[in-house]
Design an enzyme around this catalytic site. Structure first.
Site, PDB file in Angstrom:
ATOM      1  N   ASN A 170       8.794  -1.735  10.888  1.00 11.83           N
ATOM      2  CA  ASN A 170       9.901  -1.953  11.741  1.00 11.83           C
ATOM      3  C   ASN A 170       9.706  -2.786  12.329  1.00 11.83           C
ATOM      4  OD1 ASN A 170      11.772   0.030  10.251  1.00 11.83           O
ATOM      5  ND2 ASN A 170      11.799   1.922  11.422  1.00 11.83           N
TER       6      ASN A 170
ATOM      7  N   TYR B 124       1.902  -8.022   5.263  1.00  9.66           N
ATOM      8  CA  TYR B 124       3.164  -8.457   5.662  1.00  9.66           C
ATOM      9  C   TYR B 124       2.288 -10.508   5.808  1.00  9.66           C
ATOM     10  CZ  TYR B 124       6.476  -5.965   6.094  1.00  9.66           C
ATOM     11  OH  TYR B 124       8.363  -5.140   5.097  1.00  9.66           O
TER      12      TYR B 124
ATOM     13  N   GLY C  88       4.676   8.807  26.574  1.00  7.25           N
ATOM     14  CA  GLY C  88       4.430   7.489  27.588  1.00  7.25           C
ATOM     15  C   GLY C  88       5.847   8.378  28.570  1.00  7.25           C
TER      16      GLY C  88
ATOM     17  N   TYR D  65      -4.248  10.248  12.944  1.00  8.62           N
ATOM     18  CA  TYR D  65      -4.590   8.645  13.193  1.00  8.62           C
ATOM     19  C   TYR D  65      -4.909   8.530  12.792  1.00  8.62           C
ATOM     20  CZ  TYR D  65      -5.051   6.594  17.738  1.00  8.62           C
ATOM     21  OH  TYR D  65      -5.249   5.373  18.565  1.00  8.62           O
TER      22      TYR D  65
END
Ligand code: UDP
Length: 315
Positions: free
Chosen positions: A102, A162, A39, A148
């Site tokens: 994370n 999760y 970026g 990827y």
């Protein structure tokens, strides 16, 4: 009334920076994080001095320490173009795995809703056409694109784990080819590459015979789809893309015409495992988000060409 706070990872990237603009317009406090691997700060330079925006140079692969209370998280940090993920193969896998976990831990800590960016690459070189969310895909895990594709497939699996185990409020967007202002001119993807080649009267580099297809969605439509998904209750993956499908040769012809360019087409070797076709089935997004893309390819290309022309003027 106190503003809601949204954290956007990958805020200096193409889609991430447009998301920052969108949520600032919607009166959110926006925290942007980015490690600046692919970026660029130039994508958020216009936000300097905006009191509702803060930027932290952070890598999602390390523990994310942010003290403010966060209500929403958008996880868009990733290498995204084939050129970038081939250059950073291990980091790409780490961002999708360690980085994603994370982010999910940060969401748990804040009891935040989290939307994660996945990709049409989870369908690989698809044997079902157009691609529906229920299709499991055809990915070569050890091919060059595997770094990827598998990173994003892992992202989806970890997100659902999760969601199921911790009842975390999660969403997954499978983004198909998106284009528009702020894509890096050298990121290797078809649209920025062809436009910049055409504007500079260089040869247009078509890989293979150019009969492979893609379906291109303009950034404003993509942002609207993501924003609607964040607001909805659905936790399984949703395709966001424009179903208008073109061959790569058709795309080069359009770009040549719109830039009034004399560039010739030259043919180069097709990269390994380059999908032969890609087109989203967007019935699910239409139904649950009441979303459809509105910008026609010609109009979106003109806006993108205009962006690069202005950049050239100032360089
Ligand atoms: N492509 C091409 N010439 C280029 C860049 C890309 O012919 O200079 C082709 C590429 O092989 C693929 C399509 O354009 O078939 C779209 O490529 P892109 O890198 O934009 O994204 P992908 O859909 O492959 O992730």
């Amino acid at each position: 009334m106190i503003n809601k706070t949204i954290l956007i990872s990958g805020c200096c990237g193409f889609i991430g920076s447009h998301l920052c603009d969108h949520y600032l317009k919607k009166k959110f406090d926006v925290i942007g994080i980015d490690n600046l691997l692919t970026g660029s700060l130039s994508n958020i330079i216009h936000l300097e001095g905006n009191k509702n925006f803060s930027f932290f140079e952070l890598d999602v692969c390390n523990e994310i320490k942010i003290n403010s209370k966060i209500d929403y998280i958008l996880h868009f940090a990733s290498t995204a173009s084939p050129t970038d993920y081939l250059k950073f193969p291990i980091k790409t896998l780490q961002i999708g795995s360690v980085g994603t976990e994370n982010i999910l831990k940060l969401a748990i800590k804040n009891d935040a809703s989290v939307l994660l960016a996945s990709t049409s690459e989870v369908y690989g070189d698809p044997l079902q056409h157009p691609q529906k969310e229920s299709y499991f895909g055809n990915v070569n895990p050890i091919g060059p694109r595997g770094v990827y594709d598998e990173a994003k497939r892992y992202l989806e699996a970890m997100t659902m784990a999760y969601h199921n185990k911790w009842k975390l409020n999660t969403k997954i967007v499978r983004i198909f080819n998106t284009y528009g202002p702020r894509m890096r001119a050298d990121d290797g993807r078809a649209i920025p590459t062809f436009i910049n080649q055409a504007l500079n009267n260089k040869d247009l580099t078509v890989f293979g015979d150019g009969n492979q297809t893609r379906s291109f969605c303009y950034i404003d439509d993509t942002i609207e789809g993501i924003s609607k998904l964040l607001d909805c209750k659905y936790s399984y993956p949703v395709n966001i893309g424009n179903p208008d499908e073109y061959t790569i040769l058709e795309l080069t012809e359009k770009i040549k015409k719109l830039t009034d360019s004399e560039s010739k087409i030259i043919y180069k070797k097709l990269p390994e495992n380059d999908p032969k076709v890609r087109r989203p089935n967007i019935e699910l997004a239409k139904k649950i988000l009441k979303w459809i893309p509105k910008v026609k390819l010609n109009d979106g290309l003109l806006k993108t060409i205009n962006h690069y022309q202005n950049l050239h003027k100032f360089n």
